[in-house]
Design an enzyme around this catalytic site. Structure first.
Site, mmCIF file in Angstrom:
data_model
loop_
_atom_site.group_PDB
_atom_site.id
_atom_site.type_symbol
_atom_site.label_atom_id
_atom_site.label_comp_id
_atom_site.label_asym_id
_atom_site.label_seq_id
_atom_site.Cartn_x
_atom_site.Cartn_y
_atom_site.Cartn_z
ATOM 1 N N ASP A 16 0.834 -1.201 0.000
ATOM 2 C CA ASP A 16 0.000 0.000 0.000
ATOM 3 C C ASP A 16 0.872 1.256 0.000
ATOM 4 O OD1 ASP A 16 -2.267 1.509 -0.003
ATOM 5 O OD2 ASP A 16 -2.982 0.881 1.968
ATOM 6 N N ASN A 64 -10.282 -3.387 -6.915
ATOM 7 C CA ASN A 64 -9.437 -2.441 -7.659
ATOM 8 C C ASN A 64 -9.981 -2.122 -9.061
ATOM 9 O OD1 ASN A 64 -6.235 -3.552 -6.262
ATOM 10 N ND2 ASN A 64 -7.525 -1.845 -5.649
#
Ligand code: FPP
Length: 230
Positions: A16, A64
């Site tokens: 991340d 995503n």
């Protein structure tokens, strides 16, 4: 390397902070992902060197797909490039390469490249590199339960475990989330049952050997009881 460092069998990473890392450098998010791939390569090499047997990464989640199309295209292109270049080298290095998630939603060429790599590396005996692509923990559990039900099997813990994308792997001992976020975001929801969760502020593209050793120091200080008594 500190002598009292406990080396886990399996470590998993929620990569991340690529976007924020790039933004701080006034660069496009795609550049952050590109440097994220470099970090992924560094981390695999460090984990292998430390004697870790299995390593998992969250590269692309089932959620995503809601990102802007050009970012999705860039990520998929990086995954394809990684398959065409690095992964071939990993096969030669005796790494076993596996994927979690439903690859069939990926462009056909990418899907084929990934399947070929997994097949070529299936009998390798080195570190297991397991990458989540179009992966979601809930989706994985639902698919496994459906497979057990379709096989007219009682839907037990063992029946589900044996049908997960990670079948045959150990559960992660440590799950690392970086960039200051403190959640699992649908990652390895079944396998996380007794994982030690480690949260660090570092952005993924900055990960290196020092970061991994720091994480393992924290892990080494944890007392694991797996639901039993001290
Ligand atoms: C999170 O950062 C990262 C991702 C959604 C993608 C991670 C993918 C890679 C490191 C590269 C692709 C992988 C392979 C296997 C080649 P973010 O974009 O959410 O960052 P932010 O929270 O700072 O915006």
């Amino acid at each position: 390397m500190p002598e009292d460092l406990k080396i886990p069998t399996h470590i998993a990473f929620i990569m991340d902070g690529n976007g924020r890392w790039a933004k701080r450098r006034l660069m496009p998010r795609k550049y952050g992902h590109k440097m994220g791939v470099e970090a992924l390569k560094r981390v695999i090499a460090v984990c292998e060197k430390l004697g870790i047997k299995e390593v998992s990464f969250y590269a692309f989640s089932t959620e995503n797909w809601s990102r802007p199309q050009d970012e999705i295209d860039a990520l998929l292109a990086m995954i394809k490039k990684f398959a065409d270049e690095e992964m071939k080298e990993y096969v030669d290095k005796n790494y076993r390469i596996r994927f979690m998630g439903e690859l069939h939603r990926l462009p056909e060429e990418t899907q084929k490249a990934l399947e070929n790599i997994a097949r070529a590396a299936a009998n390798n005996t080195g570190i297991v590199v397991n990458i989540g692509i179009n992966y979601g923990g809930r989706d994985e559990i639902a698919r496994a339960a459906q497979k057990a039900a379709s096989a007219a099997q009682p839907v037990t813990v063992e029946a589900i475990s044996a049908r997960l994308d990670t079948a045959g792997m150990s559960d992660p001992d440590v799950i690392v989330r970086c960039a200051g976020e403190k959640r699992l975001s649908n990652f390895m929801l079944w396998q996380c049952a007794y994982a030690e969760l480690v949260f660090v502020d570092d952005f993924w593209p900055d990960f290196n050997e020092e970061t991994i050793v720091r994480i393992l120091k924290e892990y080494s200080g944890r007392e694991r009881r797996f639901g039993g008594l001290k």
